[in-house]
Design a protein around this motif. Structure first.
Motif, PDB file in Angstrom:
ATOM      1  N   GLU A  36      -6.214  53.560  39.272  1.00 17.51           N
ATOM      2  CA  GLU A  36      -5.291  54.408  40.024  1.00 17.51           C
ATOM      3  C   GLU A  36      -4.188  53.581  40.683  1.00 17.51           C
ATOM      4  OE1 GLU A  36      -6.912  56.662  43.282  1.00 17.51           O
ATOM      5  OE2 GLU A  36      -8.078  54.992  44.063  1.00 17.51           O
ATOM      6  N   PHE A  38      -2.577  53.215  44.170  1.00 13.87           N
ATOM      7  CA  PHE A  38      -2.973  53.530  45.544  1.00 13.87           C
ATOM      8  C   PHE A  38      -1.994  52.862  46.498  1.00 13.87           C
ATOM      9  CE2 PHE A  38      -5.267  53.438  49.469  1.00 13.87           C
ATOM     10  CZ  PHE A  38      -6.145  54.513  49.431  1.00 13.87           C
ATOM     11  N   ASP A 208      -1.028  57.934  43.278  1.00  9.67           N
ATOM     12  CA  ASP A 208      -2.094  58.892  42.974  1.00  9.67           C
ATOM     13  C   ASP A 208      -2.810  59.299  44.253  1.00  9.67           C
ATOM     14  OD1 ASP A 208      -1.643  58.650  40.178  1.00  9.67           O
ATOM     15  OD2 ASP A 208      -2.864  56.838  40.128  1.00  9.67           O
ATOM     16  N   ARG A 209      -3.138  58.307  45.051  1.00 11.50           N
ATOM     17  CA  ARG A 209      -3.728  58.553  46.367  1.00 11.50           C
ATOM     18  C   ARG A 209      -3.136  57.553  47.346  1.00 11.50           C
ATOM     19  NH1 ARG A 209      -9.127  58.011  47.632  1.00 11.50           N
ATOM     20  NH2 ARG A 209      -9.320  56.286  46.159  1.00 11.50           N
ATOM     21  N   ARG A 221      -6.319  60.063  54.344  1.00  8.87           N
ATOM     22  CA  ARG A 221      -6.358  59.510  52.998  1.00  8.87           C
ATOM     23  C   ARG A 221      -6.541  60.661  52.013  1.00  8.87           C
ATOM     24  NH1 ARG A 221     -11.276  55.691  53.609  1.00  8.87           N
ATOM     25  NH2 ARG A 221     -11.135  56.322  55.767  1.00  8.87           N
ATOM     26  N   GLY A 222      -6.031  60.472  50.800  1.00 11.83           N
ATOM     27  CA  GLY A 222      -6.174  61.496  49.787  1.00 11.83           C
ATOM     28  C   GLY A 222      -4.940  61.574  48.915  1.00 11.83           C
ATOM     29  N   GLU A 223      -4.846  62.627  48.122  1.00  6.12           N
ATOM     30  CA  GLU A 223      -3.680  62.840  47.281  1.00  6.12           C
ATOM     31  C   GLU A 223      -2.516  63.285  48.157  1.00  6.12           C
ATOM     32  OE1 GLU A 223      -4.800  65.695  44.378  1.00  6.12           O
ATOM     33  OE2 GLU A 223      -6.248  64.364  43.387  1.00  6.12           O
TER      34      GLU A 223
END
Length: 313
Positions: A36, A38, A208-209, A221-223
């Motif tokens: 990913e 990040f 992505d995140r 935190r997250g998308e």
């Protein structure tokens, strides 16, 4: 096919610089999946640079545990370094050498053979749009081109994890977009995990995140889209000479304290569920407002709501 280890797992990480009262990292927990892109997003002083130094194995966590590519930080730092690509905020190229010479030198430091270096360098120079500049000294390149050389150099030994510290600092918007296109292509084609630190909101939106950092802690935190959507559909900013009365009227309309944020002469509130429509609420508070602005929420709004700080200086 087995389940891959997370690219990075940090648990309870703490770090304090000598003589400083506040911790640079204050019990940080984060997990970054393999493959990913990040982003750690936060203003200066949020702990981004300290975290980057730790992940690049240049500083040790004083408390807590960190695994990088399945390898415990404290057990085999050398093995971790061999599998990292690192792009520092401060340029790490030799300006007196050409693009090709910089890549060749880096390949030799990683123990690659001459044939490996030639094949890989040729592919990266082409991918990064540097073919017509391969024989130019780096000191003659623009900031955007130099940054591309930095990233290409770091990718020469095919690292599974690429770390970038504020990679867009000093780049114009066009160069910034081009860099991101290249990072997304590398991830798609080679499966490289990309981790970057940034204070640019638009870079956080492309990840992505992400994790929002404030004072050494992860506050969200997250998308990106999911984090912003949680704020609601609209953010309203009202300039007023009577913030106490305006706040009272909003609370009478059903807004909770967590949906209202106050600055000197300004009230911000979220358009959340209540009996009144947004247009009806605006009419209700208009007599108390010098101006009203309605906008879609952003990561900046999310950060402000969680911390009271601004992302960009």
């Amino acid at each position: 096919m087995g389940v891959r280890d997370p690219a990075i797992r940090a648990r309870g990480v703490r770090y304090r610089y000598p003589g400083e009262a506040r911790e640079a990292l204050a019990g940080l927990d984060v997990k970054i999946e393999s493959g990913e892109i990040f982003a750690f997003l936060g203003p200066n002083g949020s702990g981004k640079s300290t975290l980057f130094r730790l992940l690049a194995t240049l500083a040790a966590p004083q408390e807590g545990e960190v695994d990088i590519l399945g390898i415990p930080w404290r057990e085999d730092r050398r093995r971790i370094r061999e599998r990292l690509g690192v792009v520092f905020q401060t340029p790490g190229l030799d300006g007196s050498l050409t693009v090709t010479e910089n890549l060749r030198l880096h390949g030799r430091l990683y123990g690659l053979t001459g044939q490996e270096i030639r094949v890989r360098s040729r592919a990266l120079v082409e991918r990064f749009g540097l073919s017509d500049r391969r024989g130019d000294r780096v000191e003659t390149l623009s900031g955007g081109l130099s940054r591309r050389v930095e990233v290409a150099k770091s990718l020469l030994p095919r690292p599974p994890l690429l770390l970038l510290d504020e990679p867009s600092t000093g780049l114009d918007p066009a160069a910034r977009r081009r860099l991101w296109e290249l990072l997304e292509a590398i991830r798609a084609d080679e499966g490289t995990t990309v981790l970057l630190t940034t204070h640019f909101m638009e870079e956080g939106e492309r990840a992505d995140r992400l994790a929002l950092l404030s004072r050494g802690r992860v506050v969200a935190r997250g998308e990106p889209e999911s984090l912003v959507a949680a704020l609601g559909e609209e953010v309203v900013t009202a300039r007023t000479e009577d913030p106490a009365r305006l706040r009272e009227r909003l609370e009478e309309a059903g807004l909770g304290s967590g949906e209202i944020r106050e600055e000197p002469g300004v009230i911000h509130f979220l358009d959340s569920r209540r009996e009144l429509s947004l247009s009806e609420l605006l009419e209700k508070i208009r007599p108390l407002s010098k101006s009203l602005t309605v906008s879609r929420p952003t990561l900046e709004d999310l950060f402000l709501w969680r911390t009271g700080e601004r992302l960009e200086d």
